[in-house]
Design a protein around this motif. Structure first.
Motif, PDB file in Angstrom:
ATOM      1  N   LEU A   8     134.031  85.803 -11.221  1.00 59.59           N
ATOM      2  CA  LEU A   8     132.993  85.599 -10.208  1.00 59.59           C
ATOM      3  C   LEU A   8     132.906  86.793  -9.262  1.00 59.59           C
ATOM      4  CD1 LEU A   8     133.589  81.824  -9.480  1.00 59.59           C
ATOM      5  CD2 LEU A   8     131.484  82.833 -10.364  1.00 59.59           C
ATOM      6  N   THR A  12     129.665  89.107  -8.538  1.00 57.33           N
ATOM      7  CA  THR A  12     129.139  89.235  -7.179  1.00 57.33           C
ATOM      8  C   THR A  12     129.037  90.697  -6.776  1.00 57.33           C
ATOM      9  OG1 THR A  12     130.177  87.140  -6.652  1.00 57.33           O
ATOM     10  CG2 THR A  12     129.486  88.497  -4.804  1.00 57.33           C
ATOM     11  N   CYS A  15     126.106  92.355  -8.399  1.00 56.40           N
ATOM     12  CA  CYS A  15     124.855  91.950  -7.750  1.00 56.40           C
ATOM     13  C   CYS A  15     124.663  92.684  -6.433  1.00 56.40           C
ATOM     14  CB  CYS A  15     124.899  90.441  -7.514  1.00 56.40           C
ATOM     15  SG  CYS A  15     123.664  89.843  -6.369  1.00 56.40           S
ATOM     16  N   GLU A  19     121.653  95.250  -5.025  1.00 58.00           N
ATOM     17  CA  GLU A  19     120.792  94.955  -3.878  1.00 58.00           C
ATOM     18  C   GLU A  19     120.929  95.972  -2.754  1.00 58.00           C
ATOM     19  OE1 GLU A  19     121.758  90.929  -2.881  1.00 58.00           O
ATOM     20  OE2 GLU A  19     120.155  90.180  -4.140  1.00 58.00           O
ATOM     21  N   ILE A  30     110.989  99.206 -11.888  1.00 58.02           N
ATOM     22  CA  ILE A  30     109.904  98.408 -12.480  1.00 58.02           C
ATOM     23  C   ILE A  30     109.547  98.969 -13.847  1.00 58.02           C
ATOM     24  CG2 ILE A  30     107.479  97.722 -12.152  1.00 58.02           C
ATOM     25  CD1 ILE A  30     108.033  98.105  -9.080  1.00 58.02           C
ATOM     26  N   PHE A  31     109.672 100.291 -13.990  1.00 55.74           N
ATOM     27  CA  PHE A  31     109.210 100.988 -15.189  1.00 55.74           C
ATOM     28  C   PHE A  31     110.403 101.651 -15.892  1.00 55.74           C
ATOM     29  CE2 PHE A  31     106.180 101.328 -11.674  1.00 55.74           C
ATOM     30  CZ  PHE A  31     105.193 100.496 -12.161  1.00 55.74           C
ATOM     31  N   THR A  87     108.376 102.203  -3.897  1.00 60.82           N
ATOM     32  CA  THR A  87     108.743 100.863  -4.369  1.00 60.82           C
ATOM     33  C   THR A  87     110.231 100.550  -4.187  1.00 60.82           C
ATOM     34  OG1 THR A  87     109.040 101.595  -6.652  1.00 60.82           O
ATOM     35  CG2 THR A  87     106.839 100.795  -6.030  1.00 60.82           C
ATOM     36  N   LYS A 105     110.946 101.923   0.947  1.00 64.25           N
ATOM     37  CA  LYS A 105     110.344 100.831   0.169  1.00 64.25           C
ATOM     38  C   LYS A 105     109.200 100.148   0.931  1.00 64.25           C
ATOM     39  CE  LYS A 105     111.579  96.415  -1.946  1.00 64.25           C
ATOM     40  NZ  LYS A 105     112.670  95.587  -2.471  1.00 64.25           N
ATOM     41  N   GLY A 106     108.048 100.014   0.261  1.00 63.60           N
ATOM     42  CA  GLY A 106     106.902  99.312   0.836  1.00 63.60           C
ATOM     43  C   GLY A 106     105.943 100.215   1.587  1.00 63.60           C
TER      44      GLY A 106
ATOM     45  N   LEU B   8     132.525  82.758  -3.478  1.00 66.82           N
ATOM     46  CA  LEU B   8     132.056  83.726  -4.471  1.00 66.82           C
ATOM     47  C   LEU B   8     131.021  83.096  -5.392  1.00 66.82           C
ATOM     48  CD1 LEU B   8     135.452  85.423  -5.262  1.00 66.82           C
ATOM     49  CD2 LEU B   8     133.439  86.561  -4.321  1.00 66.82           C
ATOM     50  N   ALA B   9     131.275  81.801  -5.763  1.00 74.68           N
ATOM     51  CA  ALA B   9     130.340  81.135  -6.671  1.00 74.68           C
ATOM     52  C   ALA B   9     128.959  81.026  -6.028  1.00 74.68           C
ATOM     53  CB  ALA B   9     130.874  79.752  -7.035  1.00 74.68           C
ATOM     54  N   GLN B  11     127.659  82.944  -3.717  1.00 74.92           N
ATOM     55  CA  GLN B  11     127.032  84.271  -3.671  1.00 74.92           C
ATOM     56  C   GLN B  11     126.433  84.616  -5.031  1.00 74.92           C
ATOM     57  OE1 GLN B  11     130.112  87.004  -2.031  1.00 74.92           O
ATOM     58  NE2 GLN B  11     128.405  87.498  -0.673  1.00 74.92           N
ATOM     59  N   THR B  12     127.188  84.298  -6.092  1.00 72.58           N
ATOM     60  CA  THR B  12     126.726  84.640  -7.439  1.00 72.58           C
ATOM     61  C   THR B  12     125.468  83.858  -7.784  1.00 72.58           C
ATOM     62  OG1 THR B  12     128.995  85.026  -8.039  1.00 72.58           O
ATOM     63  CG2 THR B  12     127.444  84.781  -9.846  1.00 72.58           C
ATOM     64  N   CYS B  15     122.373  85.209  -6.090  1.00 74.73           N
ATOM     65  CA  CYS B  15     121.930  86.449  -6.726  1.00 74.73           C
ATOM     66  C   CYS B  15     121.176  86.165  -8.015  1.00 74.73           C
ATOM     67  CB  CYS B  15     123.144  87.320  -7.006  1.00 74.73           C
ATOM     68  SG  CYS B  15     122.838  88.672  -8.120  1.00 74.73           S
ATOM     69  N   MET B  16     121.702  85.229  -8.806  1.00 76.60           N
ATOM     70  CA  MET B  16     121.080  84.972 -10.105  1.00 76.60           C
ATOM     71  C   MET B  16     119.694  84.353  -9.934  1.00 76.60           C
ATOM     72  SD  MET B  16     124.403  83.780 -12.233  1.00 76.60           S
ATOM     73  CE  MET B  16     123.605  83.503 -13.803  1.00 76.60           C
ATOM     74  N   LYS B  18     117.603  84.917  -7.556  1.00 76.43           N
ATOM     75  CA  LYS B  18     116.688  85.979  -7.153  1.00 76.43           C
ATOM     76  C   LYS B  18     116.276  86.828  -8.364  1.00 76.43           C
ATOM     77  CE  LYS B  18     116.239  88.720  -3.011  1.00 76.43           C
ATOM     78  NZ  LYS B  18     116.979  89.293  -1.905  1.00 76.43           N
ATOM     79  N   GLU B  19     117.225  87.007  -9.276  1.00 82.68           N
ATOM     80  CA  GLU B  19     116.926  87.863 -10.420  1.00 82.68           C
ATOM     81  C   GLU B  19     116.133  87.150 -11.504  1.00 82.68           C
ATOM     82  OE1 GLU B  19     120.710  89.425 -11.541  1.00 82.68           O
ATOM     83  OE2 GLU B  19     120.404  91.193 -10.295  1.00 82.68           O
ATOM     84  N   GLN B  28     110.543  89.281  -6.660  1.00 80.97           N
ATOM     85  CA  GLN B  28     110.882  90.522  -5.969  1.00 80.97           C
ATOM     86  C   GLN B  28     109.621  91.036  -5.270  1.00 80.97           C
ATOM     87  OE1 GLN B  28     113.944  91.972  -6.025  1.00 80.97           O
ATOM     88  NE2 GLN B  28     113.283  93.714  -4.795  1.00 80.97           N
ATOM     89  N   SER B  29     109.655  91.180  -3.954  1.00 79.30           N
ATOM     90  CA  SER B  29     108.451  91.653  -3.263  1.00 79.30           C
ATOM     91  C   SER B  29     108.703  93.013  -2.638  1.00 79.30           C
ATOM     92  CB  SER B  29     108.006  90.649  -2.202  1.00 79.30           C
ATOM     93  OG  SER B  29     109.038  90.423  -1.290  1.00 79.30           O
ATOM     94  N   ILE B  30     107.733  93.885  -2.794  1.00 78.59           N
ATOM     95  CA  ILE B  30     107.821  95.250  -2.245  1.00 78.59           C
ATOM     96  C   ILE B  30     107.093  95.303  -0.907  1.00 78.59           C
ATOM     97  CG2 ILE B  30     107.141  97.658  -2.670  1.00 78.59           C
ATOM     98  CD1 ILE B  30     107.252  96.899  -5.714  1.00 78.59           C
ATOM     99  N   PHE B  31     106.018  94.520  -0.785  1.00 80.97           N
ATOM    100  CA  PHE B  31     105.126  94.573   0.377  1.00 80.97           C
ATOM    101  C   PHE B  31     105.146  93.236   1.114  1.00 80.97           C
ATOM    102  CE2 PHE B  31     103.444  96.917  -3.290  1.00 80.97           C
ATOM    103  CZ  PHE B  31     103.617  98.207  -2.817  1.00 80.97           C
ATOM    104  N   THR B  87     104.190  94.349 -10.978  1.00 79.46           N
ATOM    105  CA  THR B  87     105.505  94.755 -10.465  1.00 79.46           C
ATOM    106  C   THR B  87     106.553  93.648 -10.573  1.00 79.46           C
ATOM    107  OG1 THR B  87     104.930  94.189  -8.181  1.00 79.46           O
ATOM    108  CG2 THR B  87     104.476  96.456  -8.895  1.00 79.46           C
ATOM    109  N   LYS B 105     105.970  92.187 -15.668  1.00 80.23           N
ATOM    110  CA  LYS B 105     106.565  93.293 -14.899  1.00 80.23           C
ATOM    111  C   LYS B 105     106.582  94.603 -15.685  1.00 80.23           C
ATOM    112  CE  LYS B 105     110.874  94.595 -12.618  1.00 80.23           C
ATOM    113  NZ  LYS B 105     112.130  94.132 -12.027  1.00 80.23           N
ATOM    114  N   GLY B 106     106.064  95.663 -15.079  1.00 80.23           N
ATOM    115  CA  GLY B 106     106.108  96.996 -15.690  1.00 80.23           C
ATOM    116  C   GLY B 106     104.876  97.320 -16.512  1.00 80.23           C
TER     117      GLY B 106
END
Lengths: 155, 155
Positions: A8, A12, A15, A19, A30-31, A87, A105-106, B8-9, B11-12, B15-16, B18-19, B28-31, B87, B105-106
């Motif tokens: 774990l 973590t 990740c 970030e 992205i690309f 980005t 970014k942004g 830890l769990a 946090q992991t 993260c997952m 979000k991904e 995932q937002s840039i703006f 994106t 994406k991409g």
């Protein structure tokens, strides 16, 4: 239990590195990374991916550059100007005769037609930036001299 | 030790989520999220952020739309066409008379001048997409009828 904790913890850490984007680790991409920009136009490693090729319908070229930490373009101009879309990461943009701007970014950067500028990554963090070149019937880019270390480090 | 593992769990897992960008969670937002698109032009929630306003130097408009799952534009045309840069997330693009394309994406989408099209998110996952409108001296957009559920769900 020790194995589970270690597993774990590793997930973590992986990740958080992704970030935080600090210390030169890979940024959110992205690309595809693309092709290494030629030494005659770039200092350090700048990776270019073409996204929209030039044509007579849109007259617009779009692409992405990933600048590794410390990497930057030469000074250059665009006959119809350029729009940059940041980005991820942290970098610099400078118009000749003006102070260096920090870009993140942004953020959006516009450089007017035939104005000398350069852009690139900060020393410690890379930069992911899309570029948009409008009105390509007038041309794409004119490459000039490298950005010296003194210019790059200047506040 | 149990506390450390639980911490830890968590946090992991955070993260997952979000991904993975699944099941309508925020992508995932840039703006910034921006302003809700008007009901007369969109079905569902589509959030627009203007990035580059129209002017006579670049003649290019750039912005970002975040389509929530199931949201889409009406049918519409652009007098000089449109370039979409996806994106994050999963969505659809359809040109009138052609099959619906899945976009991810991409990917880049080009829609030629005066061609009727719509774009939006998939049912389960939202879509983050930048738009580029070139040659704005000819105009920006002409809005048409909504995309029906039958059109949206059609394979």
């Amino acid at each position: 239990m020790i194995t589970a904790v270690a597993f774990l913890a590793l997930q973590t850490i992986g990740c958080m590195e992704k970030e935080s984007n600090k210390g030169g680790s890979e940024l959110q991409s992205i690309f595809p990374k693309g092709d290494l920009g030629p030494e005659e136009n770039f200092t350090g490693k700048a990776w270019n991916t073409g996204l929209v090729a030039n044509d007579s319908i849109y007259n617009t070229v779009v692409g992405n550059v990933y600048f590794e930490p410390g990497a930057r373009s030469n000074w250059h101009t665009h006959p119809s100007g350029q729009i940059l879309v940041i980005t991820d990461g942290v970098g610099f943009h400078q118009v000749k005769g003006q102070p260096k701007q920090t870009i993140r970014k942004g953020e959006i950067v516009k450089c007017p037609p035939n104005v000398e500028h350069w852009h690139g990554a900060s020393k410690d963090t890379g930069l992911q930036q899309m570029y948009i070149l409008p009105k390509t019937e007038k041309g794409i880019v004119q490459w000039l001299q490298p950005v010296t270390d003194e210019e790059y480090n200047n506040q």
